[in-house]
Design an enzyme around this catalytic site. Structure first.
Site, PDB file in Angstrom:
ATOM      1  N   ASP A  10     -26.062  10.194  -0.952  1.00 18.62           N
ATOM      2  CA  ASP A  10     -25.194   9.020  -0.949  1.00 18.62           C
ATOM      3  C   ASP A  10     -25.883   7.955  -1.788  1.00 18.62           C
ATOM      4  O   ASP A  10     -26.894   7.401  -1.365  1.00 18.62           O
ATOM      5  CB  ASP A  10     -24.966   8.529   0.477  1.00 18.62           C
ATOM      6  CG  ASP A  10     -23.869   7.479   0.579  1.00 18.62           C
ATOM      7  OD1 ASP A  10     -23.683   6.710  -0.394  1.00 18.62           O
ATOM      8  OD2 ASP A  10     -23.210   7.413   1.628  1.00 18.62           O
ATOM      9  N   ILE A  14     -28.379   3.008   2.247  1.00 17.78           N
ATOM     10  CA  ILE A  14     -28.104   2.295   3.501  1.00 17.78           C
ATOM     11  C   ILE A  14     -26.851   1.444   3.337  1.00 17.78           C
ATOM     12  O   ILE A  14     -26.794   0.563   2.486  1.00 17.78           O
ATOM     13  CB  ILE A  14     -29.292   1.370   3.881  1.00 17.78           C
ATOM     14  CG1 ILE A  14     -30.555   2.176   4.122  1.00 17.78           C
ATOM     15  CG2 ILE A  14     -28.940   0.493   5.079  1.00 17.78           C
ATOM     16  CD1 ILE A  14     -30.575   2.976   5.397  1.00 17.78           C
ATOM     17  N   HIS A  15     -25.847   1.706   4.150  1.00 15.84           N
ATOM     18  CA  HIS A  15     -24.633   0.890   4.172  1.00 15.84           C
ATOM     19  C   HIS A  15     -23.991   1.057   5.546  1.00 15.84           C
ATOM     20  O   HIS A  15     -24.471   1.834   6.371  1.00 15.84           O
ATOM     21  CB  HIS A  15     -23.679   1.265   3.031  1.00 15.84           C
ATOM     22  CG  HIS A  15     -23.268   2.694   3.026  1.00 15.84           C
ATOM     23  ND1 HIS A  15     -22.164   3.148   3.684  1.00 15.84           N
ATOM     24  CD2 HIS A  15     -23.830   3.779   2.439  1.00 15.84           C
ATOM     25  CE1 HIS A  15     -22.041   4.462   3.504  1.00 15.84           C
ATOM     26  NE2 HIS A  15     -23.055   4.873   2.758  1.00 15.84           N
ATOM     27  N   GLY A  16     -22.940   0.329   5.793  1.00 13.54           N
ATOM     28  CA  GLY A  16     -22.341   0.291   7.122  1.00 13.54           C
ATOM     29  C   GLY A  16     -21.993   1.639   7.702  1.00 13.54           C
ATOM     30  O   GLY A  16     -22.248   1.919   8.875  1.00 13.54           O
ATOM     31  N   MET A  19     -25.046   3.464   8.904  1.00 13.95           N
ATOM     32  CA  MET A  19     -25.627   2.833  10.089  1.00 13.95           C
ATOM     33  C   MET A  19     -24.757   3.017  11.328  1.00 13.95           C
ATOM     34  O   MET A  19     -25.268   3.187  12.425  1.00 13.95           O
ATOM     35  CB  MET A  19     -25.853   1.337   9.846  1.00 13.95           C
ATOM     36  CG  MET A  19     -26.902   1.011   8.818  1.00 13.95           C
ATOM     37  SD  MET A  19     -28.546   1.624   9.237  1.00 13.95           S
ATOM     38  CE  MET A  19     -28.617   3.158   8.361  1.00 13.95           C
TER      39      MET A  19
END
Length: 157
Positions: A10, A14-16, A19
């Site tokens: 990806d 780190i993204h919503g 998470m």
């Protein structure tokens, strides 16, 4: 060898969605990012660390150090590995890191890439890396969001 519970390509790292959905789906308690560029960028690392829930450990490595870390002794952590490109995973597999499956979740369009599947675009070199992973016996599949069903990459590369 560390306990890798999920491996995802990806390019957003780190993204919503990672998470809130993928960590829970994988039941991971540690995220390991392997990316030479991010490993050199203290500012990006600070932003990423501030985006991770307190209960989740975040480690960021260049490729060589990531290989060493993942080949280390299992310490009970359940690791979600995030990389931007399939070439990093080829390097890990070639170095003896055991990858059972790879989730291709997000590779954005840019010069030299063509749409491979939905919003996933790859270059010919990246397609070769995906084929290389498949040839090593690793299950490689598209799954953009948790609610999607898996679609095998081998049908497309």
């Amino acid at each position: 060898m560390k306990n890798i519970v999920w491996t995802r390509i990806d390019d957003r790292l780190i993204h919503g969605q990672v998470m809130t959905q993928w960590i829970q789906h994988a039941d991971a308690n540690e995220v390991v990012i392997i990316d030479d560029g991010v490993a050199k960028d203290a500012f990006i690392q600070m932003i990423m660390k501030s985006s991770v829930p307190a209960k989740i450990n975040l480690e960021i490595f260049n490729v060589a150090d990531g290989i060493d870390y993942l080949k280390g002794e299992d310490d009970g952590k359940k690791i979600l590995v995030l990389v931007k490109t399939p070439g990093v995973l080829v390097a890990l597999a070639d170095a003896g890191v055991k990858l059972e499956s790879v989730n291709v979740g997000g590779i954005g369009a840019k010069a030299g890439r063509k749409t491979l599947y939905k919003n996933i675009s790859t270059s010919e070199a990246e397609n070769q890396d995906l084929r290389n992973l498949i040839d090593k016996g690793i299950k490689v599949f598209f799954r953009v969001v948790v609610s999607d069903s898996e679609e095998l990459v081998e049908k497309y590369v």
